[in-house]
Design a protein around this motif. Structure first.
Motif, PDB file in Angstrom:
ATOM      1  N   GLU A 268     -61.636   6.447   5.335  1.00 55.99           N
ATOM      2  CA  GLU A 268     -60.837   5.281   5.710  1.00 55.99           C
ATOM      3  C   GLU A 268     -59.823   4.958   4.603  1.00 55.99           C
ATOM      4  OE1 GLU A 268     -61.353   0.813   7.381  1.00 55.99           O
ATOM      5  OE2 GLU A 268     -63.160   1.867   6.726  1.00 55.99           O
ATOM      6  N   LEU A 269     -60.301   5.047   3.372  1.00 55.08           N
ATOM      7  CA  LEU A 269     -59.405   4.794   2.240  1.00 55.08           C
ATOM      8  C   LEU A 269     -58.279   5.824   2.226  1.00 55.08           C
ATOM      9  CD1 LEU A 269     -58.674   3.321  -0.360  1.00 55.08           C
ATOM     10  CD2 LEU A 269     -60.204   4.835  -1.607  1.00 55.08           C
ATOM     11  N   HIS A 270     -58.655   7.054   2.550  1.00 54.68           N
ATOM     12  CA  HIS A 270     -57.645   8.103   2.553  1.00 54.68           C
ATOM     13  C   HIS A 270     -56.565   7.815   3.593  1.00 54.68           C
ATOM     14  CE1 HIS A 270     -56.150  12.007   1.469  1.00 54.68           C
ATOM     15  NE2 HIS A 270     -55.893  12.199   2.760  1.00 54.68           N
ATOM     16  N   SER A 271     -56.979   7.397   4.781  1.00 54.99           N
ATOM     17  CA  SER A 271     -55.938   7.182   5.798  1.00 54.99           C
ATOM     18  C   SER A 271     -55.195   5.861   5.586  1.00 54.99           C
ATOM     19  CB  SER A 271     -56.482   7.307   7.228  1.00 54.99           C
ATOM     20  OG  SER A 271     -57.619   6.520   7.362  1.00 54.99           O
ATOM     21  N   TYR A 272     -55.825   4.896   4.916  1.00 52.85           N
ATOM     22  CA  TYR A 272     -55.098   3.647   4.624  1.00 52.85           C
ATOM     23  C   TYR A 272     -54.105   3.855   3.473  1.00 52.85           C
ATOM     24  CZ  TYR A 272     -54.338  -0.940   2.436  1.00 52.85           C
ATOM     25  OH  TYR A 272     -53.766  -2.044   1.855  1.00 52.85           O
ATOM     26  N   CYS A 273     -54.523   4.632   2.484  1.00 52.82           N
ATOM     27  CA  CYS A 273     -53.787   4.614   1.222  1.00 52.82           C
ATOM     28  C   CYS A 273     -53.185   5.959   0.807  1.00 52.82           C
ATOM     29  CB  CYS A 273     -54.767   4.146   0.145  1.00 52.82           C
ATOM     30  SG  CYS A 273     -53.949   3.374  -1.191  1.00 52.82           S
ATOM     31  N   THR A 274     -54.058   6.972   0.653  1.00 51.84           N
ATOM     32  CA  THR A 274     -53.592   8.210   0.037  1.00 51.84           C
ATOM     33  C   THR A 274     -52.626   8.965   0.950  1.00 51.84           C
ATOM     34  OG1 THR A 274     -55.833   8.258  -0.820  1.00 51.84           O
ATOM     35  CG2 THR A 274     -54.418  10.094  -1.422  1.00 51.84           C
ATOM     36  N   ARG A 275     -52.992   9.113   2.230  1.00 52.80           N
ATOM     37  CA  ARG A 275     -52.128   9.899   3.120  1.00 52.80           C
ATOM     38  C   ARG A 275     -50.758   9.250   3.305  1.00 52.80           C
ATOM     39  NH1 ARG A 275     -54.910  10.514   8.028  1.00 52.80           N
ATOM     40  NH2 ARG A 275     -56.298  11.949   6.972  1.00 52.80           N
ATOM     41  N   PRO A 276     -50.701   7.956   3.632  1.00 52.09           N
ATOM     42  CA  PRO A 276     -49.352   7.375   3.791  1.00 52.09           C
ATOM     43  C   PRO A 276     -48.673   7.037   2.466  1.00 52.09           C
ATOM     44  CG  PRO A 276     -51.027   5.748   4.364  1.00 52.09           C
ATOM     45  CD  PRO A 276     -51.763   7.011   4.051  1.00 52.09           C
ATOM     46  N   GLN A 334     -40.466  10.033   4.247  1.00 55.17           N
ATOM     47  CA  GLN A 334     -41.046   9.078   5.177  1.00 55.17           C
ATOM     48  C   GLN A 334     -42.507   9.440   5.422  1.00 55.17           C
ATOM     49  OE1 GLN A 334     -38.286   7.026   6.415  1.00 55.17           O
ATOM     50  NE2 GLN A 334     -39.953   5.587   6.849  1.00 55.17           N
ATOM     51  N   THR A 335     -43.343   8.435   5.504  1.00 55.34           N
ATOM     52  CA  THR A 335     -44.719   8.670   5.970  1.00 55.34           C
ATOM     53  C   THR A 335     -44.877   7.793   7.214  1.00 55.34           C
ATOM     54  OG1 THR A 335     -45.684   6.868   4.687  1.00 55.34           O
ATOM     55  CG2 THR A 335     -45.515   9.007   3.588  1.00 55.34           C
ATOM     56  N   CYS A 336     -46.123   7.507   7.608  1.00 55.91           N
ATOM     57  CA  CYS A 336     -46.259   6.660   8.796  1.00 55.91           C
ATOM     58  C   CYS A 336     -45.872   5.209   8.482  1.00 55.91           C
ATOM     59  CB  CYS A 336     -47.669   6.757   9.352  1.00 55.91           C
ATOM     60  SG  CYS A 336     -48.903   6.234   8.178  1.00 55.91           S
ATOM     61  N   LEU A 337     -45.656   4.876   7.227  1.00 57.01           N
ATOM     62  CA  LEU A 337     -45.246   3.506   6.878  1.00 57.01           C
ATOM     63  C   LEU A 337     -43.757   3.327   7.166  1.00 57.01           C
ATOM     64  CD1 LEU A 337     -47.187   3.168   3.513  1.00 57.01           C
ATOM     65  CD2 LEU A 337     -47.862   2.332   5.774  1.00 57.01           C
ATOM     66  N   LYS A 338     -43.375   2.082   7.439  1.00 53.97           N
ATOM     67  CA  LYS A 338     -41.990   1.811   7.835  1.00 53.97           C
ATOM     68  C   LYS A 338     -41.018   2.099   6.681  1.00 53.97           C
ATOM     69  CE  LYS A 338     -39.630  -2.129   9.399  1.00 53.97           C
ATOM     70  NZ  LYS A 338     -39.949  -3.316   8.661  1.00 53.97           N
ATOM     71  N   GLU A 339     -41.364   1.567   5.513  1.00 56.83           N
ATOM     72  CA  GLU A 339     -40.510   1.746   4.341  1.00 56.83           C
ATOM     73  C   GLU A 339     -40.580   3.199   3.866  1.00 56.83           C
ATOM     74  OE1 GLU A 339     -38.625   0.058   1.682  1.00 56.83           O
ATOM     75  OE2 GLU A 339     -38.196  -0.944   3.596  1.00 56.83           O
ATOM     76  N   PRO A 340     -39.424   3.830   3.609  1.00 56.74           N
ATOM     77  CA  PRO A 340     -39.513   5.186   3.055  1.00 56.74           C
ATOM     78  C   PRO A 340     -40.161   5.157   1.666  1.00 56.74           C
ATOM     79  CG  PRO A 340     -37.231   4.423   3.122  1.00 56.74           C
ATOM     80  CD  PRO A 340     -38.053   3.390   3.818  1.00 56.74           C
ATOM     81  N   ARG A 341     -40.829   6.235   1.314  1.00 59.47           N
ATOM     82  CA  ARG A 341     -41.414   6.364  -0.035  1.00 59.47           C
ATOM     83  C   ARG A 341     -40.309   6.845  -0.971  1.00 59.47           C
ATOM     84  NH1 ARG A 341     -45.379   3.315   0.342  1.00 59.47           N
ATOM     85  NH2 ARG A 341     -43.972   2.542   1.931  1.00 59.47           N
ATOM     86  N   ARG A 342     -40.273   6.294  -2.163  1.00 61.58           N
ATOM     87  CA  ARG A 342     -39.212   6.679  -3.100  1.00 61.58           C
ATOM     88  C   ARG A 342     -39.824   7.060  -4.437  1.00 61.58           C
ATOM     89  NH1 ARG A 342     -36.415   2.427  -0.315  1.00 61.58           N
ATOM     90  NH2 ARG A 342     -34.636   3.382   0.702  1.00 61.58           N
ATOM     91  N   GLY A 343     -39.286   8.100  -5.058  1.00 59.59           N
ATOM     92  CA  GLY A 343     -39.739   8.484  -6.396  1.00 59.59           C
ATOM     93  C   GLY A 343     -39.284   7.432  -7.391  1.00 59.59           C
ATOM     94  N   LEU A 344     -40.180   7.015  -8.276  1.00 62.09           N
ATOM     95  CA  LEU A 344     -39.836   5.926  -9.195  1.00 62.09           C
ATOM     96  C   LEU A 344     -38.683   6.312 -10.121  1.00 62.09           C
ATOM     97  CD1 LEU A 344     -40.393   3.191 -10.598  1.00 62.09           C
ATOM     98  CD2 LEU A 344     -42.059   4.370 -12.029  1.00 62.09           C
ATOM     99  N   CYS A 345     -38.829   7.440 -10.802  1.00 59.37           N
ATOM    100  CA  CYS A 345     -37.852   7.754 -11.847  1.00 59.37           C
ATOM    101  C   CYS A 345     -36.510   8.165 -11.250  1.00 59.37           C
ATOM    102  CB  CYS A 345     -38.393   8.865 -12.740  1.00 59.37           C
ATOM    103  SG  CYS A 345     -37.413   9.082 -14.222  1.00 59.37           S
ATOM    104  N   SER A 346     -36.546   9.041 -10.217  1.00 60.13           N
ATOM    105  CA  SER A 346     -35.268   9.512  -9.677  1.00 60.13           C
ATOM    106  C   SER A 346     -34.518   8.365  -9.004  1.00 60.13           C
ATOM    107  CB  SER A 346     -35.485  10.682  -8.720  1.00 60.13           C
ATOM    108  OG  SER A 346     -36.358  10.328  -7.673  1.00 60.13           O
TER     109      SER A 346
END
Ligand code: 2AM
Length: 524
Positions: A268-276, A334-346
């Motif tokens: 459950e933790l994996h699908s809530y947090c790690t995967r997305p 993009q993951t299943c979350l609405k907001e795109p994931r962004r690399g911090l440094c770049s």
């Protein structure tokens, strides 16, 4: 580790040196790299060879595992504790009780005269060679998109002024950059935790042997702590949920957090947090009653520090003494979350605009994985598709400045009008007779054409350079399958052109690697 490794692999160690020792080996690796968990596997074999008794088979933790590395590590650890503790298990800490924090934060009534930003600048004025603890604050002078408007990726050429900085770097080195969190994330974090960004505090360790993080000025403002130190957009680990559960005053949130941190809640933790790839900040927003009650003393236990990011140096100090350039692909997906994931440094680097006023970036340099021959007549074959070309740009500049003109570059990109970095520069060097450029444009025709296809086409030349002229062969880049594909192409050239059998060709390639005539730098 180095000392241990040298010691344990000494030939003079007697065969049964470890016959009274039980051991277990846990490797943390990533199976997208060619030598997956090499150290753990080799160490395990060696300990057995020396007569040690393995409590358990070696555990090969894999970052690529679809449920994350914990999926392999957890059951292994469970078995390990069973073996080690045997019939008299040591009582574990009762769940739900927080362990003591590593530090205490003492808030000051008034802001100090010297603000933390000034303290940071003073601290970063290097006395010796710049390093993690004393980075250079290098002025950024260029931040330009170098990919065409229709290219899928925003790639930046970023240039720093390093005149008088004390930095010294050569081709193959990497520059480490310490990024900061975005202002909007800092604001949101302070809001959800009820922190006042302008408040200052001093940090005291709870235990004498735990030093305060040297990167933090004392006294420090909350803003400085959050912007430069706490990695609030990293994906939290299970221990984060465990501690958060202990600190939560809210029954429902606490129950959920406890579930996530239990062994049964792993998937459950994996699908809530790690995967997305949900971030710490997003999780805190999902658990607002808990977030608002986090004692500030626990911030450094809960949230890991921002790690510096490494980029291949893409320019030569020999050719351009006061400049340092890098090529940065801005990470966004993009993951299943609405907001795109962004690399911090770049993303942070891309957001800085030297046109709007001075911009200074904390950085230092370190040797990377590539070294280039100093002797004048040794040809160099470089294979660097995409941003993998960056270290070779530095090498070519450096070699041309030294009069080393035998440079062959295999460059691959999608289309010449979209992501062909430094085209004009390569053309000029070709005109001067300092470079042979071989290109593979993967998307300009129906069939994909990659660097390894070009390499095979030029097999006779590659073999001649390698075998007759002692050429060095280099490979750099970030495509997932590229390193293995190019290595395969090289293997078949050695077999076909050299007339060697499979095993002989493998031995030939291994020898090239051992003698540093075949080097690679790859990144995931
Ligand atoms: P593609 O994106 O069209 O598949 C730089 O990223 C270049 O490397 C691109 O042209 C990309 O092609 C190509 N590339 C992708 N996978 C590769 C592989 N396995 N080997 C070599 N080049 C690859």
């Amino acid at each position: 580790m180095k000392n241990f490794w040298r010691f344990i692999f000494r030939r003079s160690l007697p065969a049964a040196s470890l016959c009274h020792m039980d051991f277990a080996v846990l490797g943390l690796g990533d199976s997208s790299y060619a030598r997956f968990n090499f150290v753990a596997k080799k160490l395990y074999r060696r300990l057995l060879q020396l007569g040690g008794s393995a409590l358990l088979p070696v555990c090969l933790g894999d970052d690529q595992h679809e449920l994350g590395p914990d999926a392999t590590i957890d059951p292994w650890l469970h078995n390990l504790w069973e073996k080690v503790l045997g019939p008299q298990p040591v009582p574990l800490d009762p769940p739900g009780v927080p362990w003591p924090s590593k530090f205490t934060l003492q808030f000051l009534q008034e802001a100090p005269r010297t603000c933390s930003e000034e303290l940071r600048v003073a601290r970063t004025d290097p006395q010796g060679p710049p390093s993690e603890l004393q980075p250079v604050l290098a002025p950024m002078v260029t931040n330009r998109r170098v990919t065409g408007p229709s290219h899928f990726q925003d790639v930046r050429l970023i240039e720093f002024d390093v005149a008088g900085s004390g930095l010294s770097f050569a081709a193959g080195d990497v520059v480490l950059i310490q990024p900061e969190n975005a202002a909007s994330h800092i604001r949101q974090f302070c809001q959800v935790l009820g922190l006042e960004p302008d408040q200052h505090f001093t940090l005291q360790p709870q235990e004498p042997d735990v030093p305060c993080p040297k990167q933090l000025p004392q006294p420090c403002s909350v803003r400085c702590l959050v912007s430069q130190y706490l990695d609030i957009t990293s994906v939290p680990r299970r221990s984060f949920f465990e501690l958060l559960a202990c600190l939560s005053p809210h029954e429902r949130e606490r129950e959920k957090l406890l579930e996530f941190s239990s062994a049964q809640g792993h998937e459950e933790l994996h699908s809530y947090c790690t995967r997305p790839r949900r971030t710490i900040l997003e999780v805190l927003c999902d658990f607002p009653h808990t977030a608002g009650a986090i004692p500030p003393d626990y911030l450094l236990d809960l949230i890991p520090p921002i790690r510096p990011r490494a980029f291949s140096v893409a320019s030569s100090q020999l050719a351009h003494p006061s400049r340092l350039q890098i090529l940065v692909a801005v990470v966004q997906y993009q993951t299943c979350l609405k907001e795109p994931r962004r690399g911090l440094c770049s993303s942070w680097l891309a957001s800085l605009d030297p046109g709007q006023g001075p911009v200074r970036v904390p950085l230092w340099v370190q040797p990377g994985g590539l070294t280039f021959p100093q002797m004048p007549d040794i040809p160099v074959i470089m294979v660097g598709p995409g941003t993998g070309v960056a270290p070779f740009r530095a090498a070519i500049q450096e070699r041309v400045a030294r009069g080393q003109t035998e440079n062959i570059l295999f460059f691959g990109c999608r289309r010449r009008d979209q992501d062909f970095y430094w085209e004009a520069e390569w053309k000029e060097l070709e005109k001067q007779g300092c470079l042979t450029l071989v290109t593979a444009f993967s998307r300009e025709q129906e069939q994909k054409v990659y660097v390894q296809h070009r390499l095979r086409e030029l097999g006779p030349l590659v073999w001649e350079l390698l075998d007759r002229q002692g050429a060095h062969f280099y490979l750099a880049g970030n495509a997932k399958y590229m390193p293995a594909d190019v290595s395969d192409a090289l293997m078949s050239i050695i077999q076909e052109e050299g007339g060697l059998s499979g095993p002989d060709a493998a031995a030939y390639l291994a020898r090239l690697q051992r003698t540093l005539r075949f080097q690679m730098e790859t990144w995931a």
